[in-house]
Design an enzyme around this catalytic site. Structure first.
Site, PDB file in Angstrom:
ATOM      1  N   THR A 121     -11.737   5.661  19.782  1.00 27.80           N
ATOM      2  CA  THR A 121     -10.969   6.523  20.676  1.00 27.80           C
ATOM      3  C   THR A 121     -10.583   5.699  21.897  1.00 27.80           C
ATOM      4  OG1 THR A 121     -12.948   7.349  21.802  1.00 27.80           O
ATOM      5  CG2 THR A 121     -12.135   8.641  19.943  1.00 27.80           C
ATOM      6  N   CYS A 122      -9.362   5.832  22.338  1.00 26.62           N
ATOM      7  CA  CYS A 122      -8.920   5.143  23.549  1.00 26.62           C
ATOM      8  C   CYS A 122      -9.750   5.666  24.715  1.00 26.62           C
ATOM      9  CB  CYS A 122      -7.440   5.406  23.792  1.00 26.62           C
ATOM     10  SG  CYS A 122      -6.852   4.708  25.357  1.00 26.62           S
TER      11      CYS A 122
END
Length: 131
Positions: free
Chosen positions: A80-81
């Protein structure tokens, strides 16, 4: 046909649209065809796919658990960013400690990564497909 390496980029939330489910089905298809899925990068609202607090109805497909099973079975990195996730309240253990939060909620098998990880995938994978 030769085997290719892929990274998927998922920009849509876990529920509300078909994009995330389509990405998951595409991932399954790639693996069945003998390709390598190196990672899935969840960006923008896609970071909601990594929330441990998602509880679908009993008759709904549990996409978070499906991503987790895919990662475990095929050694796929689920990233996930970190910046997008923090803005949306999806927080890993390290970030929770760093920001003085009482708890984290990043689902198991997911990790938080920067955009550098996506840039590296774009340079090293045969294909990067965005959903």
């Amino acid at each position: 046909m030769s085997s290719l390496s892929y990274t998927l980029v998922v920009n849509s939330g876990v529920y509300g649209t078909q994009s995330s489910r389509s990405a998951y089905l595409f991932a399954q298809s790639l693996l069945k065809q003998g390709h390598t899925l190196t990672s899935v990068f969840f960006y923008q609202d896609g970071v909601y796919n990594g929330s441990a607090l998602t509880v679908p109805a009993n008759d709904e497909f549990d996409l978070v658990k499906a991503w987790q099973a895919l990662a475990l079975e095929h050694s796929v990195r689920l990233e996930t960013c970190v910046a997008a996730a923090l803005r949306r309240g999806v927080v890993g253990e390290g970030e929770a400690q760093q920001h003085g939060l009482a708890q984290d909620n990043l689902a198991l098998s997911f990790e938080q990564a920067g955009l550098g990880s996506l840039a590296e995938a774009m340079l090293t994978q045969d294909r990067v497909v965005q959903f």
